[in-house]
Structure formats: C-alpha cells, structure tokens
Design an enzyme around this catalytic site. Structure first.
Site, PDB file in Angstrom:
ATOM      1  N   LYS A 133      -4.715   0.928 -13.954  1.00 15.31           N
ATOM      2  CA  LYS A 133      -6.106   1.388 -13.807  1.00 15.31           C
ATOM      3  C   LYS A 133      -6.726   1.679 -15.171  1.00 15.31           C
ATOM      4  CE  LYS A 133      -5.548   2.949  -9.112  1.00 15.31           C
ATOM      5  NZ  LYS A 133      -4.976   4.042  -8.331  1.00 15.31           N
ATOM      6  N   LYS A 215      -1.320  -9.215  -4.654  1.00 19.70           N
ATOM      7  CA  LYS A 215      -1.365  -8.732  -3.269  1.00 19.70           C
ATOM      8  C   LYS A 215      -2.810  -8.620  -2.799  1.00 19.70           C
ATOM      9  CE  LYS A 215      -1.176  -3.988  -4.944  1.00 19.70           C
ATOM     10  NZ  LYS A 215      -2.109  -3.019  -4.411  1.00 19.70           N
ATOM     11  N   LYS A 218      -8.320  -3.895  -1.847  1.00 19.71           N
ATOM     12  CA  LYS A 218      -9.640  -3.508  -1.343  1.00 19.71           C
ATOM     13  C   LYS A 218     -10.768  -4.031  -2.210  1.00 19.71           C
ATOM     14  CE  LYS A 218      -8.314   0.866   0.667  1.00 19.71           C
ATOM     15  NZ  LYS A 218      -7.582   1.575  -0.381  1.00 19.71           N
TER      16      LYS A 218
HETATM   17  P1  TYM Z   1      -4.328   2.660  -0.802  1.00 14.72           P
HETATM   18  O1  TYM Z   1      -5.617   3.171  -0.302  1.00 14.72           O
HETATM   19  O2  TYM Z   1      -4.335   1.797  -1.997  1.00 14.72           O
HETATM   20  O3  TYM Z   1      -3.578   1.862   0.331  1.00 14.72           O
HETATM   21  C1  TYM Z   1      -3.360   2.426   1.620  1.00 14.72           C
HETATM   22  C2  TYM Z   1      -2.029   1.952   2.175  1.00 14.72           C
HETATM   23  O4  TYM Z   1      -2.017   0.526   2.267  1.00 14.72           O
HETATM   24  C3  TYM Z   1      -0.865   0.019   1.585  1.00 14.72           C
HETATM   25  N1  TYM Z   1      -1.212  -1.282   0.977  1.00 14.72           N
HETATM   26  C4  TYM Z   1      -0.474  -2.388   1.121  1.00 14.72           C
HETATM   27  N2  TYM Z   1       0.683  -2.606   1.778  1.00 14.72           N
HETATM   28  C5  TYM Z   1       1.166  -3.863   1.759  1.00 14.72           C
HETATM   29  N3  TYM Z   1       0.557  -4.898   1.126  1.00 14.72           N
HETATM   30  C6  TYM Z   1      -0.610  -4.733   0.458  1.00 14.72           C
HETATM   31  N4  TYM Z   1      -1.207  -5.764  -0.110  1.00 14.72           N
HETATM   32  C7  TYM Z   1      -1.165  -3.420   0.414  1.00 14.72           C
HETATM   33  N5  TYM Z   1      -2.279  -2.884  -0.149  1.00 14.72           N
HETATM   34  C8  TYM Z   1      -2.285  -1.576   0.204  1.00 14.72           C
HETATM   35  C9  TYM Z   1      -0.525   1.065   0.528  1.00 14.72           C
HETATM   36  O5  TYM Z   1       0.808   0.969   0.132  1.00 14.72           O
HETATM   37  C10 TYM Z   1      -0.843   2.339   1.271  1.00 14.72           C
HETATM   38  O6  TYM Z   1       0.237   2.726   2.089  1.00 14.72           O
HETATM   39  N6  TYM Z   1      -2.259   6.475  -3.271  1.00 14.72           N
HETATM   40  C11 TYM Z   1      -2.505   5.957  -1.944  1.00 14.72           C
HETATM   41  C12 TYM Z   1      -3.336   6.882  -1.069  1.00 14.72           C
HETATM   42  C13 TYM Z   1      -2.722   8.233  -0.865  1.00 14.72           C
HETATM   43  C14 TYM Z   1      -1.519   8.537  -0.159  1.00 14.72           C
HETATM   44  C15 TYM Z   1      -1.410   9.944  -0.199  1.00 14.72           C
HETATM   45  C16 TYM Z   1      -0.565   7.744   0.465  1.00 14.72           C
HETATM   46  C17 TYM Z   1      -3.260   9.420  -1.264  1.00 14.72           C
HETATM   47  N7  TYM Z   1      -2.462  10.456  -0.898  1.00 14.72           N
HETATM   48  C18 TYM Z   1      -0.301  10.594   0.394  1.00 14.72           C
HETATM   49  C19 TYM Z   1       0.543   8.401   1.057  1.00 14.72           C
HETATM   50  C20 TYM Z   1       0.649   9.792   1.022  1.00 14.72           C
HETATM   51  C21 TYM Z   1      -3.289   4.657  -2.095  1.00 14.72           C
HETATM   52  O7  TYM Z   1      -3.917   4.416  -3.082  1.00 14.72           O
HETATM   53  O8  TYM Z   1      -3.311   3.871  -0.998  1.00 14.72           O
END
Ligand code: TYM
Length: 351
Positions: A133, A215, A218
């Site tokens: 980032k 991958k 968003k």
């Molecule tokens: P975020 O918003 O990027 O993604 C949400 C969830 O989707 C999964 N994910 C994927 N899994 C497989 N393949 C992909 N291409 C892919 N893109 C996204 C992510 O692994 C995630 O599970 N830091 C976290 C948000 C967060 C969080 C938490 C998660 C904040 N507090 C506490 C768990 C527990 C995040 O940025 O997710």
C-alpha cells in the site's frame, strides 16, 4: 487446526472457553472500499455462512480500516450499505450472526491503543500489505496504514475469537495478531486466546484474477475481477476475455498459470461433470477454450445473478439495514465491554 463440529464445539476445546454452554467464537471483517467480488465470497463469506450455524459469530464492515487508504468518505455510507447487503444476500443471517459496523464499537479504539504499545516499528514496516500500500500511495503513508494489523488484531481479540475465516492474503495479519496476543498475555496475564485463520481444514483460498496476473480485487484490475454486482452481460464479457492460448500440443503438458486459474474458477461454480469433461479434453489435447469459457460464463451467471438481485433489493431497504447494524452493534458491544473489563483489570488500569 480444526474447530470441532456440532455439540463438541461447545465443550472445552481450549482454556478460554470456560463453560459447556459457551460456543467457540468466530470473527471476521471486510473493508467497504468498493464492490465485493468472487474472491471475497469464496475466500471469506462462503465460510461465514457455514460457521454461523454452529458458532458465535461476529462479522463486521471494516470502515475504520477503509480510512487508511480511502480518506474521502463521500462514498463510504453507500459502500457500507453495499457490503452489508451483499453479505446478507450471500446467506449471512443477522439473527444468527452479529453483523455490524466497526466504528460503532468504540471499545475497538481503546484496545487498538493498548495493543499499539506492544507492536514494534520493525515488524509493522515489514508487513507485506503495508509495503504494497505504501508503494501504491506514496503521498499518504499514514500511521493508520502502518498499524493496520494492530487494528485488525483488536477487532478479533475484542471478542476473544479463536477462528477467523479469511482468504490467503490475510495469513500474515493473523500471524501478527497471535504475536500481539502472546505479548499481551505474557506481560499482563492470560486474557486472550490465539486466533487462527480458518478454512475448514483446507488451505486458505486465493481466487485468481481473469487476466492471469494476481488475485481478484475490489479496486484494482476491474475487468479481470468478477463482482457480485456485475450484470449478466458484463460477466460473460469478462469471462470471454480471460487469457488462454492455442491449447496443449503434447499429452499431459502441465497447465500454465492462466489456464490453471480458469480451471480453478470452474471448480468454484461448475458441476463436477463439466469440470471432468474439460480436464479430460485438456489431457487429450482436444480442449476448446472458447467452449470452456462459454460454459464458465453461464455457470458464473447462474451463481452471481441471484446474489446480485437479492443484494439490490436489500440495499434499497435502508430502514432494514439500519436495524441490522444496530442489532449487530448491540451484540458486539456486549461482548466488547466484557472483554475490556478483563483487559483493564489485567493491565492494572483500575484505580
Ligand atoms: P478485505 O476487505 O480485503 O477482504 C475481505 C475478505 O475477502 C478475502 N479476499 C480474498 N480471498 C480469496 N481470494 C481473493 N482474491 C480475495 N480477495 C479478498 C480476504 O482474505 C478477506 O477475508 N484486513 C481485512 C479486513 C479486516 C478483518 C478484520 C478481517 C479488518 N478487520 C478482522 C478479519 C478479521 C481486509 O482487508 O479484507
């Protein structure tokens, strides 16, 4: 490690679950930084839906984390509503799981502050997501970005959760959460269990993008990502543009990554006989990628369109969304307050 199934899940599976009536605790979150996609679904939400049946679940929209990369909040409310609606449309039942918004739980900020004293600059700077980032936003390398994994640890351990359903990209954050927990427990006494990334005993999932590079995401590579809000024509267009080649010329040629990705996507949404048909055609060097992509596109349409239509209806029902968020926050606050009492006590912050 695997959580136990059914009744045994309520038994003493670790020292932090202290009565037979208590269930193991599950927690996870998604940032409202754009449209949810197939990666979010298969990496995380699919497991939320299964886990809510057996465990005490806390699922959250991580709006505070979104501020580390998206300081402009004009679209935030709409995005928070979208994430909630898409979660519910994917099968989360707000009656079973606490579905809430991160910023509604003020205790998160307090725990984040305490954990910051236990996190070291060196380890935070080495985090992969921080480095990525920082490269993407060189003019806004803020302290929130640096301490992002600390806030994530606070989200999880605020409920003393043990299982965290996430995709592969979150593995390092979970490892850091365990380190913060170990330091806290060592310094102040055993308060927190160590949280584990969870995918029903399988490897964590990474859903690949359609262009064979990286991958689904968003906000990056939008034409190579299938969003839960994509209409049928857009889904077909994106799948048909996926990278392929002329096909193997020698039997049993290993699949190139971009072809393996198409098979992986098929394994998520297509019927076993369709997958087997294309596996065999590949081995025999008779595969027609045009036909395979048409099949994949139709299977994707069948998978995504009911979720999209349901989410659209829920997203327009603002009153319902507010009720869901408030009820979810009430459940999350109750759990957070109980933990913070233990934390202040353990830290000696009770005068
Ligand atoms: P975020 O918003 O990027 O993604 C949400 C969830 O989707 C999964 N994910 C994927 N899994 C497989 N393949 C992909 N291409 C892919 N893109 C996204 C992510 O692994 C995630 O599970 N830091 C976290 C948000 C967060 C969080 C938490 C998660 C904040 N507090 C506490 C768990 C527990 C995040 O940025 O997710």
């Amino acid at each position: 490690m695997q959580p136990l199934e059914g009744f045994s899940a309520r038994l003493l599976i670790n020292p932090y679950i202290c009565s037979m009536s208590e269930k193991a605790i599950v927690m996870s979150g998604i940032r409202p930084t754009g449209f949810l996609h197939l990666g979010n679904y298969f990496g995380a939400m699919r497991n939320y839906v299964k886990l809510q049946e057996e465990y005490t679940c806390f699922f959250m929209v991580a709006d505070l984390h979104a501020l580390t990369t998206h300081p402009d909040t004009r679209e935030l409310k709409e995005n928070v509503h979208r994430v909630l609606a898409e979660n519910i449309a994917s099968g989360i039942d707000p009656e079973k799981a606490a579905l809430y918004c991160q910023s509604h739980i003020k205790e998160t900020a307090e725990l984040y502050l305490y954990l910051n004293m236990l996190a070291y600059l060196g380890e935070l700077e080495k985090t992969t997501t921080f480095k990525d980032k920082a490269r993407l936003q060189p003019d806004n390398i803020n302290a929130g970005l640096l301490t992002y994994p600390v806030l994530q640890a606070a989200d999880i351990i605020l409920h003393r959760a043990t299982w965290v359903p996430v995709g592969k990209d979150q593995e390092q954050h979970l490892e850091m959460s365990r380190n913060f927990v170990k330091r806290f427990n060592h310094r102040y006494g055993e308060v927190f269990p160590e949280p584990m990334a969870y995918n029903f005993g399988e490897d964590l999932v990474k859903v690949p993008s359609l262009d064979g590079a990286g991958k689904m995401s968003k906000s990056e590579n939008q034409m190579a990502t299938l969003y839960l809000a994509d209409d049928d024509e857009m889904i077909r267009k994106k799948v048909m543009k996926a990278k392929t080649d002329a096909g193997p010329t020698e039997p049993n040629t290993p699949k190139p990554d971009y072809i393996q990705n198409i098979f992986q996507l098929m394994s998520l949404v297509s019927k076993p006989d369709a997958i087997q048909f294309y596996e065999e055609a590949y081995v025999k060097c008779q595969i027609r990628y045009g036909d395979m992509k048409k099949q994949l596109a139709e299977d994707m349409v069948s998978f995504i369109s009911p979720i999209r239509e349901k989410a659209e209806a829920i997203r327009n029902d603002k009153k319902y969304l507010t009720q869901v968020m408030e009820a979810g926050a009430d459940k999350a606050r109750e759990s957070a307050r109980a933990t913070m009492e233990k934390v202040r006590q353990a830290m000696g912050l009770v005068y």
